[in-house]
Scaffold this motif. Structure first.
Motif, mmCIF file in Angstrom:
data_model
loop_
_atom_site.group_PDB
_atom_site.id
_atom_site.type_symbol
_atom_site.label_atom_id
_atom_site.label_comp_id
_atom_site.label_asym_id
_atom_site.label_seq_id
_atom_site.Cartn_x
_atom_site.Cartn_y
_atom_site.Cartn_z
ATOM 1 N N SER A 149 -12.258 1.503 12.851
ATOM 2 C CA SER A 149 -13.149 2.476 12.083
ATOM 3 C C SER A 149 -12.381 3.634 12.008
ATOM 4 C CB SER A 149 -14.407 2.746 13.031
ATOM 5 O OG SER A 149 -15.431 1.336 12.966
ATOM 6 N N LEU A 150 -11.681 4.044 13.227
ATOM 7 C CA LEU A 150 -10.805 5.306 13.087
ATOM 8 C C LEU A 150 -9.727 5.208 12.148
ATOM 9 C CD1 LEU A 150 -11.038 6.444 16.733
ATOM 10 C CD2 LEU A 150 -11.882 7.559 14.663
ATOM 11 N N GLY A 151 -8.851 3.952 12.163
ATOM 12 C CA GLY A 151 -7.938 3.702 11.100
ATOM 13 C C GLY A 151 -8.413 3.911 9.760
ATOM 14 N N ASP A 152 -9.711 3.358 9.416
ATOM 15 C CA ASP A 152 -10.313 3.240 8.170
ATOM 16 C C ASP A 152 -10.511 4.904 7.754
ATOM 17 O OD1 ASP A 152 -10.061 0.439 7.946
ATOM 18 O OD2 ASP A 152 -12.285 0.291 8.155
ATOM 19 N N LEU A 153 -11.124 5.425 8.692
ATOM 20 C CA LEU A 153 -11.441 7.052 8.339
ATOM 21 C C LEU A 153 -10.044 7.527 8.222
ATOM 22 C CD1 LEU A 153 -13.481 9.315 8.609
ATOM 23 C CD2 LEU A 153 -12.886 9.535 11.219
ATOM 24 N N ALA A 154 -8.961 7.420 8.896
ATOM 25 C CA ALA A 154 -7.811 8.084 8.759
ATOM 26 C C ALA A 154 -7.245 7.905 7.299
ATOM 27 C CB ALA A 154 -6.887 7.956 9.742
ATOM 28 N N ASP A 155 -7.365 6.376 6.880
ATOM 29 C CA ASP A 155 -6.996 6.093 5.726
ATOM 30 C C ASP A 155 -7.703 6.942 4.384
ATOM 31 O OD1 ASP A 155 -5.063 4.435 6.483
ATOM 32 O OD2 ASP A 155 -6.520 2.672 6.151
ATOM 33 N N ARG A 156 -9.111 7.286 4.470
ATOM 34 C CA ARG A 156 -9.681 7.707 3.462
ATOM 35 C C ARG A 156 -9.635 9.603 3.871
ATOM 36 N NH1 ARG A 156 -13.853 4.439 5.538
ATOM 37 N NH2 ARG A 156 -14.855 5.939 6.782
ATOM 38 N N LEU A 157 -9.431 9.962 4.997
ATOM 39 C CA LEU A 157 -9.165 11.299 4.932
ATOM 40 C C LEU A 157 -7.681 11.882 4.411
ATOM 41 C CD1 LEU A 157 -10.459 12.264 8.447
ATOM 42 C CD2 LEU A 157 -11.301 13.055 6.289
ATOM 43 N N LEU A 158 -6.916 10.640 4.439
ATOM 44 C CA LEU A 158 -5.401 10.924 3.938
ATOM 45 C C LEU A 158 -5.347 10.514 2.667
ATOM 46 C CD1 LEU A 158 -3.441 9.825 7.369
ATOM 47 C CD2 LEU A 158 -3.791 12.167 6.506
ATOM 48 N N GLY A 159 -6.159 9.956 1.830
ATOM 49 C CA GLY A 159 -6.232 9.478 0.779
ATOM 50 C C GLY A 159 -5.505 8.179 0.404
ATOM 51 N N ARG A 160 -5.422 7.273 1.226
ATOM 52 C CA ARG A 160 -4.577 6.235 1.137
ATOM 53 C C ARG A 160 -5.670 5.162 0.641
ATOM 54 N NH1 ARG A 160 -1.646 5.391 6.972
ATOM 55 N NH2 ARG A 160 -1.157 7.603 7.003
ATOM 56 N N GLY A 161 -6.712 5.168 0.447
ATOM 57 C CA GLY A 161 -7.552 3.948 0.099
ATOM 58 C C GLY A 161 -7.812 2.969 1.517
ATOM 59 N N GLU A 162 -8.774 2.074 1.318
ATOM 60 C CA GLU A 162 -9.294 1.259 2.528
ATOM 61 C C GLU A 162 -8.357 0.215 2.886
ATOM 62 O OE1 GLU A 162 -13.159 0.103 2.850
ATOM 63 O OE2 GLU A 162 -14.037 1.771 1.835
ATOM 64 N N ARG A 163 -8.152 0.061 3.932
ATOM 65 C CA ARG A 163 -7.480 -1.289 4.479
ATOM 66 C C ARG A 163 -8.006 -2.317 4.368
ATOM 67 N NH1 ARG A 163 -5.587 0.383 10.438
ATOM 68 N NH2 ARG A 163 -4.784 2.498 10.171
ATOM 69 N N SER A 164 -7.354 -3.582 4.212
ATOM 70 C CA SER A 164 -7.894 -5.219 3.917
ATOM 71 C C SER A 164 -8.109 -5.363 5.268
ATOM 72 C CB SER A 164 -6.999 -5.884 2.979
ATOM 73 O OG SER A 164 -5.694 -5.743 3.780
#
Length: 164
Positions: A149-164
């Motif tokens: 969850s924190l990894g997904d949040l970091a991806d969204r905050l950094l504009g990387r898109g969601e992980r698979s």
């Protein structure tokens, strides 16, 4: 010919053992650094590294680490109770240590979620100590879910898109 093979195996075995010892030293080092981080982040040493007394202080209350630890221990004991027979051999020490490493990981994730609760949720963030302690317990209990969850949040905050 077979004698040289035995010598090669002995040398390789010794090298592998030396590498394994170095790996365990790194695990101990990482655990020690985590403990130092916990102590510093609570502001107990009063070194001026964290603002414990300011209203907007960044000190993490000790109870966050306590309840994150209890959550991780809850997971560990549940895992042991479900499959206790598979942990009764000395060769299973690696699996037991893997379970034990959930505790320092729960400390790190518990502190991170505590620090991010107000900035991300704003006034909607519950300020009750009981709620934050309970949330820290859940983070410790579900370390894998918290990491994802924190990894997904970091991806969204950094504009990387969601992980698979």
């Amino acid at each position: 010919m077979s004698q040289s093979t035995n010598e090669d195996t002995t040398v390789t075995g010794t090298t592998e053992e030396a590498l394994a010892r170095k790996n365990w030293l790194l695990v101990v080092l990482f655990s020690a650094l985590t403990i130092v981080g916990v102590v510093l982040s609570t502001g107990l040493l009063n070194l001026g590294l964290v603002e414990a007394s300011a209203p907007s202080g960044v000190a993490v209350p000790f109870y966050i680490y306590l309840y994150a630890s209890l959550g991780a221990l809850g997971y560990i004991f549940t895992k042991l109770m479900i499959d206790v027979e598979s942990y009764d051999q000395t060769t299973e020490i690696g699996r037991l240590i893997e379970l034990g490493m959930r505790i320092p990981l729960a400390w790190v994730l518990g502190a991170g979620t505590y620090l991010l609760a107000n900035p991300l949720l704003g006034s909607a963030a519950p300020t009750s100590s009981q709620f934050t302690a309970g949330f820290a317990f859940l983070v410790g209990l579900y370390v894998n879910v918290a990491m994802k969850s924190l990894g997904d949040l970091a991806d969204r905050l950094l504009g990387r898109g969601e992980r698979s």
